[in-house]
Write an enzyme that holds these catalytic residues in place. Structure first.
Site, PDB file in Angstrom:
ATOM      1  N   HIS A   1      88.008 -10.018  69.304  1.00 29.58           N
ATOM      2  CA  HIS A   1      87.789  -8.570  69.447  1.00 29.58           C
ATOM      3  C   HIS A   1      86.816  -8.019  68.414  1.00 29.58           C
ATOM      4  O   HIS A   1      86.501  -6.821  68.426  1.00 29.58           O
ATOM      5  CB  HIS A   1      89.141  -7.868  69.334  1.00 29.58           C
ATOM      6  N   ASP A   2      86.365  -8.908  67.502  1.00 26.73           N
ATOM      7  CA  ASP A   2      85.404  -8.479  66.468  1.00 26.73           C
ATOM      8  C   ASP A   2      84.006  -9.026  66.724  1.00 26.73           C
ATOM      9  O   ASP A   2      83.070  -8.652  65.999  1.00 26.73           O
ATOM     10  CB  ASP A   2      85.832  -8.995  65.083  1.00 26.73           C
TER      11      ASP A   2
ATOM     12  N   ASP B   1     100.114 -10.178  65.957  1.00 31.30           N
ATOM     13  CA  ASP B   1      99.074 -10.048  64.945  1.00 31.30           C
ATOM     14  C   ASP B   1      99.727  -9.458  63.690  1.00 31.30           C
ATOM     15  O   ASP B   1     100.304  -8.368  63.746  1.00 31.30           O
ATOM     16  CB  ASP B   1      97.961  -9.111  65.455  1.00 31.30           C
TER      17      ASP B   1
ATOM     18  N   GLU C   1      93.494 -15.662  59.602  1.00 28.17           N
ATOM     19  CA  GLU C   1      92.090 -15.248  59.670  1.00 28.17           C
ATOM     20  C   GLU C   1      91.554 -15.203  58.250  1.00 28.17           C
ATOM     21  O   GLU C   1      92.104 -14.481  57.406  1.00 28.17           O
ATOM     22  CB  GLU C   1      91.945 -13.876  60.319  1.00 28.17           C
TER      23      GLU C   1
ATOM     24  N   ASP D   1      96.008 -11.396  59.835  1.00 26.40           N
ATOM     25  CA  ASP D   1      94.773 -10.641  59.617  1.00 26.40           C
ATOM     26  C   ASP D   1      94.302 -10.760  58.160  1.00 26.40           C
ATOM     27  O   ASP D   1      95.073 -10.491  57.243  1.00 26.40           O
ATOM     28  CB  ASP D   1      95.082  -9.172  59.934  1.00 26.40           C
TER      29      ASP D   1
HETATM   30  O1  TEU Z   1      88.804  -8.431  60.688  1.00 23.71           O
HETATM   31  C1  TEU Z   1      88.452  -8.911  59.411  1.00 23.71           C
HETATM   32  C2  TEU Z   1      87.021  -8.822  59.194  1.00 23.71           C
HETATM   33  O2  TEU Z   1      86.522  -9.346  58.251  1.00 23.71           O
HETATM   34  C3  TEU Z   1      86.220  -8.080  60.194  1.00 23.71           C
HETATM   35  O3  TEU Z   1      85.838  -6.856  59.610  1.00 23.71           O
HETATM   36  C4  TEU Z   1      85.070  -8.915  60.545  1.00 23.71           C
HETATM   37  O4  TEU Z   1      84.586  -9.509  59.358  1.00 23.71           O
HETATM   38  C5  TEU Z   1      83.933  -8.132  61.096  1.00 23.71           C
HETATM   39  O5  TEU Z   1      84.392  -7.013  61.715  1.00 23.71           O
HETATM   40  C6  TEU Z   1      83.241  -9.066  62.065  1.00 23.71           C
HETATM   41  O6  TEU Z   1      81.892  -8.944  61.915  1.00 23.71           O
HETATM   42  C7  TEU Z   1      90.196  -8.165  60.822  1.00 23.71           C
HETATM   43  C8  TEU Z   1      90.446  -7.711  62.248  1.00 23.71           C
HETATM   44  O7  TEU Z   1      90.132  -8.792  63.126  1.00 23.71           O
HETATM   45  C9  TEU Z   1      89.569  -6.508  62.505  1.00 23.71           C
HETATM   46  O8  TEU Z   1      89.643  -6.099  63.858  1.00 23.71           O
HETATM   47  C10 TEU Z   1      90.041  -5.389  61.588  1.00 23.71           C
HETATM   48  O9  TEU Z   1      89.161  -4.295  61.733  1.00 23.71           O
HETATM   49  C11 TEU Z   1      90.043  -5.847  60.118  1.00 23.71           C
HETATM   50  O10 TEU Z   1      90.581  -7.138  59.909  1.00 23.71           O
HETATM   51  C12 TEU Z   1      90.901  -4.892  59.297  1.00 23.71           C
HETATM   52  O11 TEU Z   1      92.242  -5.050  59.693  1.00 23.71           O
END
Ligand code: TEU
Length: 566
Positions: free
Chosen positions: A338-339, A99, A266, A207
């Protein structure tokens, strides 16, 4: 597609190491734990494993706040463990993707420690520093340089007392944004990426990579009604130099190596048009992107404002992405990560009667599309959202900050908690459920986040040898993708665009036509009326045709079928 890239027939598995497998009893998953479970991935048949960050980090955002890109955080293990994991995975024919979190670092990264030390430090310009707004004093309310809000609540600027300037952080205040306008930043990132490729990794998930180019004069955003903020995404999503930076990264890091690698960016807010530019092989930027349209269809004004998903909206969105990237570029395919909350709870039905069928139905629907499917840890066994008694059960900074911010602004704590429960990212982060033992075989210690109580019934051990389990169905979907070129590359055509319960489409190649038909509801639907040609068709894969109530002419609840119709 002549000479298709290897990842057009691949399936990627995402591991969130903190919650995957703990080898030393500290309650936090680690690299040796992953090494001990690689046979599960090999059995599932995945081609690539993407690891969420394991670099040295204060863990403010569970590792998405990196303080040393070239070392492993002691909580996860050592560089030697990482080298061993790469070797073990490669021995099983599984590639390893790291990542890449380079829109921001941790505030404890030496680069930021130097940058913040003085306005004349050589690394000052590695981050975004600005004085208080014109005519205001640093520290005054509203003196932040722009009206943007952080994704983790509060202003996107933090005042640094040492120099009386503010620094930008689109995420937590411990995640300062790197200034990609600075060629020294880009060179340092490229160097680190090459170092990981030389170490044997096979690519990167990048990311929020669409945020690395910002509108340099950092303008205020249009006001967001009902909030004191403006929309910062206008200036921070897909800035003017994004394609330049991605093409430069490809030249500096991937050129000459990229035949065997995979890159996925992403990109919150990505449109089909932007994804076509980023994933067009002729432009040599990225192989594919994670777009967010389909995982925002069930949201109102914010992610906390949930509303039911309309299947016709999902068809319109996924159908547009299939059509938009049919002739150039490539789709990623995902429900979970994971989000995101667990798909079987969010889009399926996790009640005992329908959990298995809806999990296998959603998997069939997704994996039948054209693109590279991503399976998130636990999705392959139908893991569901957990139960959250009160705010103390949560660990995720996004959820905790939202609770503090919303209640501070006068929202009823019970209402905020009710909004957190179905949406919190912690739903995706409960430990993987390996068996029915205490803590689900994840750890012998106290898990950092409670295991979902339903692990006694929903776990890998209970499904491994069950030919009709969610796990078996994922194994079959992955095997079908590996062996069937129509699934890999066949043309996609959406059917029944206006049906609110049944999702159906065809995949067509020179030598066959496949029909994927899914009843995304608990209500039976007469297949004979909807798609007569499907009733007698050859079944390549069904999710409930082994059940006594199965009727070829009627789609049962959550019934999903992949058929050969020509
Ligand atoms: O997530 C990007 C992001 O936009 C997330 O905040 C997402 O939109 C939201 O949480 C989902 O509803 C990436 C990573 O995947 C996330 O785990 C990190 O917290 C974020 O970037 C910052 O690095």
């Amino acid at each position: 597609v002549e000479n298709p890239a290897w990842w057009t027939s691949a399936v990627v598995y995402q591991i969130y190491p903190r919650s995957f497998a703990d080898s030393d009893g500290d309650g936090i998953g680690d690299l040796p734990g992953i090494r001990g479970r690689l046979d599960h991935l090999a059995d599932l048949g995945v081609d690539v494993v993407w690891l969420s960050p394991v670099y040295r980090s204060p863990q403010d955002d569970n590792g998405y706040d990196i303080s040393d890109y070239q070392d492993i955080d002691p909580a996860f293990g050592t560089l030697a463990d990482m080298d061993g994991l790469i070797a073990d995975a490669h021995a099983r024919g599984i590639k390893v993707v790291m990542d890449l979190v380079v829109n921001h670092t941790s505030d404890e990264h030496p680069w930021f420690v130097e940058s913040r030390s003085s306005t004349t430090n050589p690394k000052r310009d590695w981050y975004w520093w600005r004085d208080a707004r014109e005519g205001m004093d640093a520290g005054d309310p509203g003196a932040q340089p722009t009206n943007w809000e952080s994704f983790f609540s509060g202003p996107a600027w933090e005042l640094d007392e040492t120099t009386g300037q503010y620094y930008l952080h689109l995420f937590s205040r411990k995640q300062p944004d790197l200034n990609w306008e600075n060629p020294q930043v880009r060179q340092a990132v490229h160097e680190m990426m090459r170092w990981w490729l030389d170490r044997g990794v096979d690519g990167f998930r990048m990311d929020v990579i669409n945020m690395i180019s910002k509108v340099p004069d950092l303008p205020d955003g249009p006001p967001i009604p009902g909030t004191p903020y403006g929309d910062g995404t206008v200036a921070t999503f897909f800035g003017p130099r994004l394609h330049e930076f991605l093409a430069e990264m490809h030249r500096e890091v991937f050129a000459g190596r990229d035949a065997d690698l995979i890159t996925v960016g992403e990109m919150p807010g990505a449109t089909v048009e932007q994804a076509r530019l980023v994933t067009d092989p002729a432009r040599a930027e990225l192989d594919m992107v994670f777009q967010f349209e389909h995982v925002q269809l069930d949201q109102g004004d914010s992610k906390w404002d949930r509303r039911p998903l309309r299947l016709t909206d999902l068809k319109a969105s996924l159908g547009r992405w299939q059509a938009g990237l049919a002739d150039v570029g490539w789709n990623s395919l995902y429900w979970d990560n994971h989000d995101q909350p667990r798909a079987v709870s969010r889009f399926g039905d996790d009640s005992p009667a329908h959990r298995r069928d809806s999990a296998t139905c959603l998997a069939t629907l997704l994996h039948g599309h054209r693109g590279t499917p991503y399976v998130y840890q636990g999705e392959e066994i139908g893991m569901a959202n957990s139960t959250w008694a009160d705010v103390r059960d949560f660990r995720d900074i996004e959820s905790l900050n939202h609770f503090a911010d919303a209640t501070a602004r006068g929202q009823d704590p019970d209402d905020v908690l009710a909004a957190l429960r179905p949406t919190s990212r912690d739903n995706a982060r409960t430990p993987v459920q390996w068996d029915d033992s205490p803590h689900a075989g994840f750890t012998t210690g106290e898990p950092w986040l409670a295991v979902n109580p339903d692990h006694v019934d929903w776990n890998v051990a209970a499904q491994r040898d069950d030919p009709h389990s969610v796990l078996a169905h994922h194994r079959a979907l992955i095997a079908l993708r590996h062996e069937n070129r129509t699934v890999q590359l066949g043309a996609f055509d959406m059917l029944l665009p206006d049906h609110e319960d049944v999702y159906a489409y065809t995949r067509t190649s020179d030598d066959e036509t496949l029909l994927v038909v899914c009843n995304v509801s608990g209500i039976p639907h007469p297949l004979a009326e909807l798609l007569p040609e499907a009733v007698e068709a050859e079944v390549l894969l069904g999710n409930r045709d082994h059940l006594p109530d199965h009727d070829p002419a009627v789609l049962g609840p959550w019934d999903a079928r992949i058929l050969r119709t020509a």
